[in-house]
Scaffold this motif. Structure first.
Motif, PDB file in Angstrom:
ATOM      1  N   CYS A 238      -8.529 -13.858  -4.358  1.00  0.00           N
ATOM      2  CA  CYS A 238      -8.223 -12.743  -3.503  1.00  0.00           C
ATOM      3  C   CYS A 238      -6.847 -13.418  -2.840  1.00  0.00           C
ATOM      4  O   CYS A 238      -6.922 -14.275  -2.145  1.00  0.00           O
ATOM      5  N   GLY A 239      -5.615 -12.923  -2.755  1.00  0.00           N
ATOM      6  CA  GLY A 239      -4.612 -13.312  -1.938  1.00  0.00           C
ATOM      7  C   GLY A 239      -4.477 -12.416  -0.605  1.00  0.00           C
ATOM      8  O   GLY A 239      -3.785 -12.911   0.257  1.00  0.00           O
ATOM      9  N   GLU A 240      -5.468 -11.683  -0.435  1.00  0.00           N
ATOM     10  CA  GLU A 240      -5.330 -10.805   0.952  1.00  0.00           C
ATOM     11  C   GLU A 240      -6.340 -11.246   1.866  1.00  0.00           C
ATOM     12  O   GLU A 240      -5.923 -11.053   3.117  1.00  0.00           O
ATOM     13  N   CYS A 241      -7.504 -11.918   1.535  1.00  0.00           N
ATOM     14  CA  CYS A 241      -8.632 -12.123   2.508  1.00  0.00           C
ATOM     15  C   CYS A 241      -8.320 -13.477   3.512  1.00  0.00           C
ATOM     16  O   CYS A 241      -7.369 -14.118   2.859  1.00  0.00           O
ATOM     17  N   ARG A 242      -8.608 -13.239   4.532  1.00  0.00           N
ATOM     18  CA  ARG A 242      -8.377 -14.238   5.379  1.00  0.00           C
ATOM     19  C   ARG A 242      -9.956 -14.547   6.103  1.00  0.00           C
ATOM     20  O   ARG A 242     -10.603 -13.435   6.131  1.00  0.00           O
ATOM     21  N   PRO A 243     -10.024 -15.828   6.572  1.00  0.00           N
ATOM     22  CA  PRO A 243     -11.410 -15.952   7.078  1.00  0.00           C
ATOM     23  C   PRO A 243     -11.969 -15.001   8.299  1.00  0.00           C
ATOM     24  O   PRO A 243     -13.080 -14.634   8.319  1.00  0.00           O
ATOM     25  N   ASP A 244     -10.833 -14.646   9.159  1.00  0.00           N
ATOM     26  CA  ASP A 244     -11.166 -13.762  10.173  1.00  0.00           C
ATOM     27  C   ASP A 244     -10.981 -12.332   9.906  1.00  0.00           C
ATOM     28  O   ASP A 244     -11.326 -11.513  10.807  1.00  0.00           O
ATOM     29  N   GLN A 245     -10.504 -11.941   8.558  1.00  0.00           N
ATOM     30  CA  GLN A 245     -10.114 -10.485   8.428  1.00  0.00           C
ATOM     31  C   GLN A 245     -10.092 -10.434   6.844  1.00  0.00           C
ATOM     32  O   GLN A 245      -9.090 -10.411   6.038  1.00  0.00           O
ATOM     33  N   PRO A 246     -11.171 -10.254   6.022  1.00  0.00           N
ATOM     34  CA  PRO A 246     -11.398  -9.901   4.654  1.00  0.00           C
ATOM     35  C   PRO A 246     -10.654  -8.494   4.368  1.00  0.00           C
ATOM     36  O   PRO A 246     -10.421  -7.631   4.964  1.00  0.00           O
ATOM     37  N   CYS A 247     -10.108  -8.718   3.074  1.00  0.00           N
ATOM     38  CA  CYS A 247      -9.674  -7.409   2.475  1.00  0.00           C
ATOM     39  C   CYS A 247     -10.758  -6.397   2.237  1.00  0.00           C
ATOM     40  O   CYS A 247     -11.876  -6.369   2.512  1.00  0.00           O
ATOM     41  N   GLU A 248     -10.147  -5.299   1.781  1.00  0.00           N
ATOM     42  CA  GLU A 248     -11.219  -4.032   1.726  1.00  0.00           C
ATOM     43  C   GLU A 248     -12.142  -4.271   0.746  1.00  0.00           C
ATOM     44  O   GLU A 248     -13.293  -3.580   1.077  1.00  0.00           O
ATOM     45  N   THR A 249     -11.788  -5.068  -0.227  1.00  0.00           N
ATOM     46  CA  THR A 249     -13.039  -5.426  -1.086  1.00  0.00           C
ATOM     47  C   THR A 249     -13.832  -6.322  -0.548  1.00  0.00           C
ATOM     48  O   THR A 249     -15.072  -6.411  -0.929  1.00  0.00           O
TER      49      THR A 249
END
Length: 61
Positions: A26-37
Motif C-alpha cells: 500500500c502506498g497510502e498507509c502511514r503508521p499513524d493513519q492507515p488507508c481505508e483498506t
C-alpha cells in the motif's frame, strides 16, 4: 462463545499476515493513519492480539 486457543492463534497470525502484506504494497498507509483498506486490517489485528495476550495471561494465572 469461546474459541479454542489454537483457532485463536491461527486467526491472530492470519490477521498479522494480512496486515503485513497490505502494508508492504500500500502506498497510502502511514503508521499513524492507515488507508481505508488498511484500517479494518489494523483493527482486526489489534483485537485478536488483545484476545491472544489475554488468553496467555489467563493461562499463566
Amino acid at each position: 462463545m469461546t474459541s479454542r486457543p489454537d483457532d485463536l492463534y491461527r486467526r491472530y497470525m492470519a490477521a498479522y499476515d494480512a496486515t503485513w502484506q497490505h502494508s508492504r504494497t500500500c502506498g497510502e498507509c502511514r503508521p499513524d493513519q492507515p488507508c481505508e483498506t488498511g484500517a479494518p486490517l489494523d483493527e482486526r489485528l489489534a483485537r485478536l492480539q488483545g484476545a491472544w495476550l489475554q488468553h496467555l495471561g489467563t493461562r499463566r494465572s
